[in-house]
Design an enzyme around this catalytic site. Sequence first.
Site, PDB file in Angstrom:
ATOM      1  N   LYS A  22       0.834  -1.208   0.000  1.00  0.00           N
ATOM      2  CA  LYS A  22       0.000   0.000   0.000  1.00  0.00           C
ATOM      3  C   LYS A  22       0.865   1.252   0.000  1.00  0.00           C
ATOM      4  CE  LYS A  22      -1.641   1.874   3.941  1.00  0.00           C
ATOM      5  NZ  LYS A  22      -1.456   3.305   4.106  1.00  0.00           N
ATOM      6  N   ASN A  23       1.847   1.296   0.905  1.00  0.00           N
ATOM      7  CA  ASN A  23       2.608   2.532   1.070  1.00  0.00           C
ATOM      8  C   ASN A  23       3.507   2.835  -0.120  1.00  0.00           C
ATOM      9  OD1 ASN A  23       1.380   3.049   3.439  1.00  0.00           O
ATOM     10  ND2 ASN A  23       3.127   2.555   4.762  1.00  0.00           N
ATOM     11  N   CYS A 121      -4.433   8.853   9.723  1.00  0.00           N
ATOM     12  CA  CYS A 121      -4.502   8.130  10.990  1.00  0.00           C
ATOM     13  C   CYS A 121      -4.312   9.075  12.171  1.00  0.00           C
ATOM     14  CB  CYS A 121      -3.385   7.083  11.049  1.00  0.00           C
ATOM     15  SG  CYS A 121      -3.758   5.587  10.168  1.00  0.00           S
ATOM     16  N   ARG A 126       1.682  14.379  13.545  1.00  0.00           N
ATOM     17  CA  ARG A 126       2.023  14.145  12.137  1.00  0.00           C
ATOM     18  C   ARG A 126       1.988  15.407  11.282  1.00  0.00           C
ATOM     19  NH1 ARG A 126      -0.308   8.556   9.894  1.00  0.00           N
ATOM     20  NH2 ARG A 126       1.611   8.550   8.722  1.00  0.00           N
ATOM     21  N   ASP A 311       4.964   0.296  12.107  1.00  0.00           N
ATOM     22  CA  ASP A 311       3.693  -0.233  11.607  1.00  0.00           C
ATOM     23  C   ASP A 311       3.451  -1.688  12.026  1.00  0.00           C
ATOM     24  OD1 ASP A 311       3.103   2.151  10.443  1.00  0.00           O
ATOM     25  OD2 ASP A 311       3.569   1.545   8.399  1.00  0.00           O
ATOM     26  N   ARG A 403      -8.582   0.164   4.814  1.00  0.00           N
ATOM     27  CA  ARG A 403      -7.640   1.100   4.191  1.00  0.00           C
ATOM     28  C   ARG A 403      -6.356   0.387   3.788  1.00  0.00           C
ATOM     29  NH1 ARG A 403      -5.762   5.337   7.791  1.00  0.00           N
ATOM     30  NH2 ARG A 403      -4.382   5.446   6.000  1.00  0.00           N
TER      31      ARG A 403
HETATM   32  C1  UD1 Z   1       4.998   6.610   6.576  1.00  0.00           C
HETATM   33  C2  UD1 Z   1       4.030   5.469   6.411  1.00  0.00           C
HETATM   34  C3  UD1 Z   1       3.536   4.989   7.767  1.00  0.00           C
HETATM   35  C4  UD1 Z   1       4.723   4.652   8.661  1.00  0.00           C
HETATM   36  C5  UD1 Z   1       5.719   5.800   8.709  1.00  0.00           C
HETATM   37  C6  UD1 Z   1       6.993   5.467   9.472  1.00  0.00           C
HETATM   38  C7  UD1 Z   1       2.946   5.946   4.309  1.00  0.00           C
HETATM   39  C8  UD1 Z   1       1.702   6.335   3.611  1.00  0.00           C
HETATM   40  N1  UD1 Z   1       2.896   5.920   5.629  1.00  0.00           N
HETATM   41  O1  UD1 Z   1       4.284   7.668   7.205  1.00  0.00           O
HETATM   42  O2  UD1 Z   1       2.717   3.830   7.561  1.00  0.00           O
HETATM   43  O3  UD1 Z   1       4.251   4.403   9.968  1.00  0.00           O
HETATM   44  O4  UD1 Z   1       6.098   6.190   7.377  1.00  0.00           O
HETATM   45  O5  UD1 Z   1       7.587   4.349   8.937  1.00  0.00           O
HETATM   46  O6  UD1 Z   1       3.943   5.622   3.685  1.00  0.00           O
HETATM   47  N2  UD1 Z   1       7.239  14.340  10.843  1.00  0.00           N
HETATM   48  C9  UD1 Z   1       7.360  15.675  11.129  1.00  0.00           C
HETATM   49  N3  UD1 Z   1       7.272  16.574  10.105  1.00  0.00           N
HETATM   50  C10 UD1 Z   1       7.107  16.191   8.803  1.00  0.00           C
HETATM   51  C11 UD1 Z   1       6.995  14.821   8.519  1.00  0.00           C
HETATM   52  C12 UD1 Z   1       7.077  13.911   9.556  1.00  0.00           C
HETATM   53  O7  UD1 Z   1       7.518  16.080  12.285  1.00  0.00           O
HETATM   54  O8  UD1 Z   1       7.028  17.058   7.911  1.00  0.00           O
HETATM   55  C13 UD1 Z   1       7.332  13.347  11.944  1.00  0.00           C
HETATM   56  C14 UD1 Z   1       6.082  12.513  12.105  1.00  0.00           C
HETATM   57  O9  UD1 Z   1       5.138  13.174  12.903  1.00  0.00           O
HETATM   58  C15 UD1 Z   1       6.627  11.266  12.764  1.00  0.00           C
HETATM   59  C16 UD1 Z   1       8.018  11.122  12.126  1.00  0.00           C
HETATM   60  O10 UD1 Z   1       8.317  12.390  11.587  1.00  0.00           O
HETATM   61  O11 UD1 Z   1       6.759  11.442  14.142  1.00  0.00           O
HETATM   62  C17 UD1 Z   1       8.124  10.088  11.034  1.00  0.00           C
HETATM   63  O12 UD1 Z   1       7.097  10.313  10.100  1.00  0.00           O
HETATM   64  P1  UD1 Z   1       7.232   9.900   8.560  1.00  0.00           P
HETATM   65  O13 UD1 Z   1       8.425   9.016   8.395  1.00  0.00           O
HETATM   66  O14 UD1 Z   1       7.166  11.138   7.748  1.00  0.00           O
HETATM   67  O15 UD1 Z   1       5.929   9.041   8.352  1.00  0.00           O
HETATM   68  P2  UD1 Z   1       4.857   9.146   7.196  1.00  0.00           P
HETATM   69  O16 UD1 Z   1       5.528   9.387   5.888  1.00  0.00           O
HETATM   70  O17 UD1 Z   1       3.764  10.034   7.623  1.00  0.00           O
END
Ligand code: UD1
Length: 429
Positions: A22-23, A121, A126, A311, A403
């Site tokens: 999915k991701n 989620c 986030r 995850d 989802r």
């Molecule tokens: C993706 C995955 C999710 C997985 C996560 C970590 C998808 C659709 N989702 O989520 O399933 O759990 O990677 O492996 O691929 N953060 C910030 N600012 C930003 C971006 C992120 O502070 O601009 C923080 C987030 O709140 C979190 C951390 O960074 O605490 C890691 O998030 P991130 O790796 O970006 O996860 P996602 O891409 O949202």
Amino acid sequence: MDRIAIVGGQRLEGEIPISGAKNSAIKLMAASLLTDQPLRLTNMPRLADTRFLGRLLRRLGAEVQEIDDGPDGPETILHAPEIVSAIAPYDLVRQMRASFNVLGPLVARTGHAKVSLPGGCTIGARPVDLHLKALEALGASIDLHDGYVFAQAPRGLRGARIEFPFVSVGATEHTLLAAVLAEGETVIVNAACEPEIGDLIDCLTRMGAKIEGKDTSTLSIKGVSRLNGTTHAVIPDRIETGTYALAVAMAGGEVRLTRTRSDFIEALLVKMEAAGVEITRANDGLTVKRNGARLKSVDVETEAYPGFATDLQAQFMALMTMADGVSVIRETIFENRFMHAPELARLGADITVRGGEAEVRGTPQLHGAQVMATDLRASVSLVVAALAARGETVVNRVYHLDRGFERLEEKLGACGADIRRLSHDTGEE
Ligand code: UD1
């Protein structure tokens, strides 16, 4: 709203084919906006999230054609000959956070975009600050108002050096999706190395992008003026793989997980082996086996890839609820990602959460109850736990599950699980 009913206690035997990730699929779908030629994605999962994004891409001008019996399995052909609208409205983005990743491709292709800030989620704050800083570094001007991001780069994006303060999967992917069409070179320092990023790099490279550093934390991208269409097979879903591995460990039995890669979940497999689960790694997947013996408690800490995936944390916690001893589970990626703990407690689990740490004291037996799905991975942890609970568990709000898990009841049911979906209207299947 649909619910899932599970009567625990059945051993699982057989084979589960794993779907495309999915991701990965949703970022690859966003990449289709970067070219006026068709992008054909094979091994596509059919999920609520891919449907949401398909709807948004259609709104932006893409044709999205789903073929379920393609020669290489389910495929989706995406074709955006032109962008008819560069606006991603709230009602479509809020349903799936990763829809936000259309912002970069839209700005790269058209020079402007208006994209709603995401929902998704409910696991912590986030934010998307890193995504926006990266786009600004690439020369886009960014304004935030009325819940929308307004981005402008009328003369196109320019390559830049972008150093992330911490690893973010989404921000790394988003930067890639914009930088491939920027003028000059972009260097991403402290990039995430998740397999889904490698998959995106492979697909973009097939589309004509110039990217170096795959599977490392420094990526360099030489921008090109246009990209072409291609055919690309989505990698297997490592979270689905790990989830079913944990389900078998919880229920007992022996199941082969096929069409997948064990190396993607090595950090999990090592912990499962330490707990007493038998794992046999193979070329096209793995076999998971557990006889009747009680498992041992093991500690885990979530980390960026190749560490233990956040995850899979909820599902691993489910396994530990019936292990012998005390397991300490530390969550380091997302705050507030223990919403499954009180729901597992409804089944009889003994868990204490303190900040980013959960202490799980194993109990010999869980008991079925009504529980509530709170997010995608948390909800599947309740299914994992229910497989070993005595009596019936009903998981409410399973739209979270839909989802991210394709045909979950069918896949588990084929291995002997007593699991059925209750539809919202009648309370019946
Ligand atoms: C993706 C995955 C999710 C997985 C996560 C970590 C998808 C659709 N989702 O989520 O399933 O759990 O990677 O492996 O691929 N953060 C910030 N600012 C930003 C971006 C992120 O502070 O601009 C923080 C987030 O709140 C979190 C951390 O960074 O605490 C890691 O998030 P991130 O790796 O970006 O996860 P996602 O891409 O949202």
